[in-house]
Design a protein around this motif. Structure first.
Motif, PDB file in Angstrom:
ATOM      1  N   VAL A 314       0.837  -1.201   0.000  1.00  0.00           N
ATOM      2  CA  VAL A 314       0.000   0.000   0.000  1.00  0.00           C
ATOM      3  C   VAL A 314       0.871   1.249   0.000  1.00  0.00           C
ATOM      4  CG1 VAL A 314      -1.581   1.363   1.428  1.00  0.00           C
ATOM      5  CG2 VAL A 314      -2.022  -1.070   1.046  1.00  0.00           C
ATOM      6  N   PHE A 315       1.889   1.276   0.850  1.00  0.00           N
ATOM      7  CA  PHE A 315       2.762   2.450   0.943  1.00  0.00           C
ATOM      8  C   PHE A 315       3.477   2.707  -0.380  1.00  0.00           C
ATOM      9  CE2 PHE A 315       7.221   3.810   1.697  1.00  0.00           C
ATOM     10  CZ  PHE A 315       6.958   5.155   1.913  1.00  0.00           C
ATOM     11  N   PHE A 342      -6.060   8.295  -1.087  1.00  0.00           N
ATOM     12  CA  PHE A 342      -4.989   7.306  -1.070  1.00  0.00           C
ATOM     13  C   PHE A 342      -5.500   6.035  -0.394  1.00  0.00           C
ATOM     14  CE2 PHE A 342      -2.271  11.136  -1.433  1.00  0.00           C
ATOM     15  CZ  PHE A 342      -1.449  10.722  -2.463  1.00  0.00           C
ATOM     16  N   ILE A 343      -4.837   4.917  -0.671  1.00  0.00           N
ATOM     17  CA  ILE A 343      -5.189   3.659  -0.007  1.00  0.00           C
ATOM     18  C   ILE A 343      -4.844   3.804   1.471  1.00  0.00           C
ATOM     19  CG2 ILE A 343      -4.924   1.147  -0.095  1.00  0.00           C
ATOM     20  CD1 ILE A 343      -3.540   1.634  -2.871  1.00  0.00           C
ATOM     21  N   ASP A 344      -5.714   3.317   2.345  1.00  0.00           N
ATOM     22  CA  ASP A 344      -5.516   3.472   3.794  1.00  0.00           C
ATOM     23  C   ASP A 344      -4.186   2.877   4.236  1.00  0.00           C
ATOM     24  OD1 ASP A 344      -7.923   4.725   4.089  1.00  0.00           O
ATOM     25  OD2 ASP A 344      -9.027   2.906   4.640  1.00  0.00           O
ATOM     26  N   ARG A 351       2.175   7.714   6.180  1.00  0.00           N
ATOM     27  CA  ARG A 351       1.320   8.826   5.763  1.00  0.00           C
ATOM     28  C   ARG A 351       2.142  10.100   5.593  1.00  0.00           C
ATOM     29  NH1 ARG A 351      -4.254   8.674   7.441  1.00  0.00           N
ATOM     30  NH2 ARG A 351      -4.025  10.647   8.550  1.00  0.00           N
ATOM     31  N   ASP A 352       3.031  10.352   6.529  1.00  0.00           N
ATOM     32  CA  ASP A 352       3.888  11.548   6.457  1.00  0.00           C
ATOM     33  C   ASP A 352       4.820  11.498   5.252  1.00  0.00           C
ATOM     34  OD1 ASP A 352       2.707  12.480   8.762  1.00  0.00           O
ATOM     35  OD2 ASP A 352       4.342  11.867  10.096  1.00  0.00           O
ATOM     36  N   GLU A 353       5.337  10.302   4.958  1.00  0.00           N
ATOM     37  CA  GLU A 353       6.267  10.163   3.838  1.00  0.00           C
ATOM     38  C   GLU A 353       5.568  10.380   2.502  1.00  0.00           C
ATOM     39  OE1 GLU A 353       9.720   9.497   1.604  1.00  0.00           O
ATOM     40  OE2 GLU A 353       9.377  10.086   3.699  1.00  0.00           O
TER      41      GLU A 353
END
Length: 411
Positions: A314-315, A342-344, A351-353
């Motif tokens: 996901v990331f 965005f995908i959870d 999230r920050d990246e």
């Protein structure tokens, strides 16, 4: 590697900015309806709307222009009153004013105009009444920022404002003075023309697309400017010699029998960029929806299954999507509110990246963008300034059957 590719036909001029083989900006200008942004007019106030804190100004276009109260007050925020005065105290029906177009007519709305005048040159922007000096944030070295600001303070006259553009980095005081004097002369010509012109009248027209590209986009890190029309090539060379002597060797006339945009794959990239579903290299994809109020982008893993675990998959998909979204917003010239689903992601670090990568990619955009953050529903909000009709409107028109819904009613 940065390349500027300009295609000219009888009634249209197109420009493509390619960075490392990827199309990142695309502009279109029709000869019969060239851009209005940056043009100066002498207009007449035809209506004052106290409830909207705005006025309508006749500048000679089919629809009256819109002038908001903030654009009538002093251009320096520190010199504006803490409480905005009523628009009726500042403007009356019949008043004649010099105004500058800051946003083209879009949809059913007229142009937006301002009295915060600005004239861009290659190295700086001249603002006759702003009374401050600014330096582009893209000039990062503090010592250079201080040097440029000091020179600008020395060069400007009382009450004038100057913003040093990215191209000013490394320039001498003589070079900046030459740029400033030329812009100051243009402004003096506008004021002089306004003294005798009867409203509504055009006082000054900004450069055409090719000249604006050379002024605003053709920076020293651009390796090539390729033009496929001899007439436009000669004009571009003349303008380069006048404004950026030393870069003319990077200008090239394209003579190949294969069409310029076919040769460099521009048409193929454009077609992919304007699809409803846009595939990422990993196998993930974006779903892109444009509404009247905002743009909505949905991110999906698609064919990408990853190799470690779900969170990492996901990331990686979201990080790749963030960079591609920044490119596409710039390429499609999207303006206004943008919502990205965005995908959870489970971890705050991821999230920050993703936000960091999106903001880093957006720094290349010449149009002002702002990431506002995550909503309570986990959507990312951002905005992008809008000044001209987006590129899509030149190539696509709303379906007469479904009116843009993508669906037809079955009776």
């Amino acid at each position: 590697m940065k390349q500027l590719l300009v295609h000219c036909s009888r009634n249209i001029t197109q420009s493509a900015l390619v960075e490392d083989g990827k199309l990142t900006e695309f502009s279109v200008e029709r000869s019969e309806s060239s851009s209005l942004v940056g043009n100066f007019y002498k207009g007449r106030v035809v209506n004052v709307l106290p409830g909207m804190q705005a006025a309508f100004v006749d500048i000679g276009l089919p629809k009256n222009a819109f002038l908001y109260v903030d654009d009538v007050l002093h251009p320096h925020l520190d010199k504006q009153p803490k409480v905005k005065p009523p628009i009726a105290d500042l403007l009356k029906v019949g008043d004649e004013r010099i105004v500058q177009v800051m946003k083209e007519p879009l949809g059913g709305k007229g142009a937006r105009v301002t009295t915060h005048f600005s004239l861009p040159g290659r190295s700086l922007v001249y603002m006759p009444y702003a009374d401050y000096v600014g330096v582009s944030k893209k000039i990062e070295h503090e010592q250079e920022r201080v040097r440029l600001k000091h020179m600008a303070e020395e060069l400007r006259k009382p009450g004038e404002g100057v913003i040093l553009r990215t191209n000013a980095e490394g320039e001498s005081a003589d070079s900046l003075a030459k740029d400033l004097d030329e812009l100051r002369g243009i402004w003096e010509g506008i004021v002089e023309a306004a003294e005798t012109a009867a409203p509504p009248s055009e006082l000054h027209r900004d450069f055409g697309l090719v000249q604006r590209l050379i002024r605003d986009v053709f920076t020293p890190d651009t390796e090539e400017l390729i033009i496929d029309d001899e007439h436009a090539f000669r004009h571009a060379r003349s303008f380069l010699l006048k404004t950026a002597s030393g870069l003319e060797d990077r200008l090239r006339l394209y003579r190949d029998p294969v069409a310029l945009y076919d040769k460099f794959g521009i048409n193929e990239q454009l077609e992919k960029a304007f699809q409803h579903r846009i595939w990422l290299e990993s196998g993930g994809y974006l779903v892109w929806d444009q509404t009247e109020a905002l743009t909505v982008i949905d991110v999906n893993t698609g064919k990408f299954t990853g190799t470690v675990d779900l969170e990492e998959t996901v990331f990686r998909t979201n990080a790749e999507a963030a960079v591609e979204i920044a490119r596409l917003l710039r390429l499609r010239d999207v303006g206004g509110i943008v919502i990205v689903d965005f995908i959870d992601m489970e971890t705050e670090r991821h999230r920050d990246e993703v936000v960091r990568q999106l903001e880093a990619a957006m720094k290349r955009d010449r149009t002002k963008c702002q990431v506002l953050g995550w909503t309570r529903l986990g959507l990312l909000e951002l905005t992008r300034k809008k000044a001209r009709a987006n590129v899509e409107s030149f190539f696509y028109e709303t379906c007469v059957s479904c009116k843009g819904k993508g669906k037809i009613f079955i009776r």
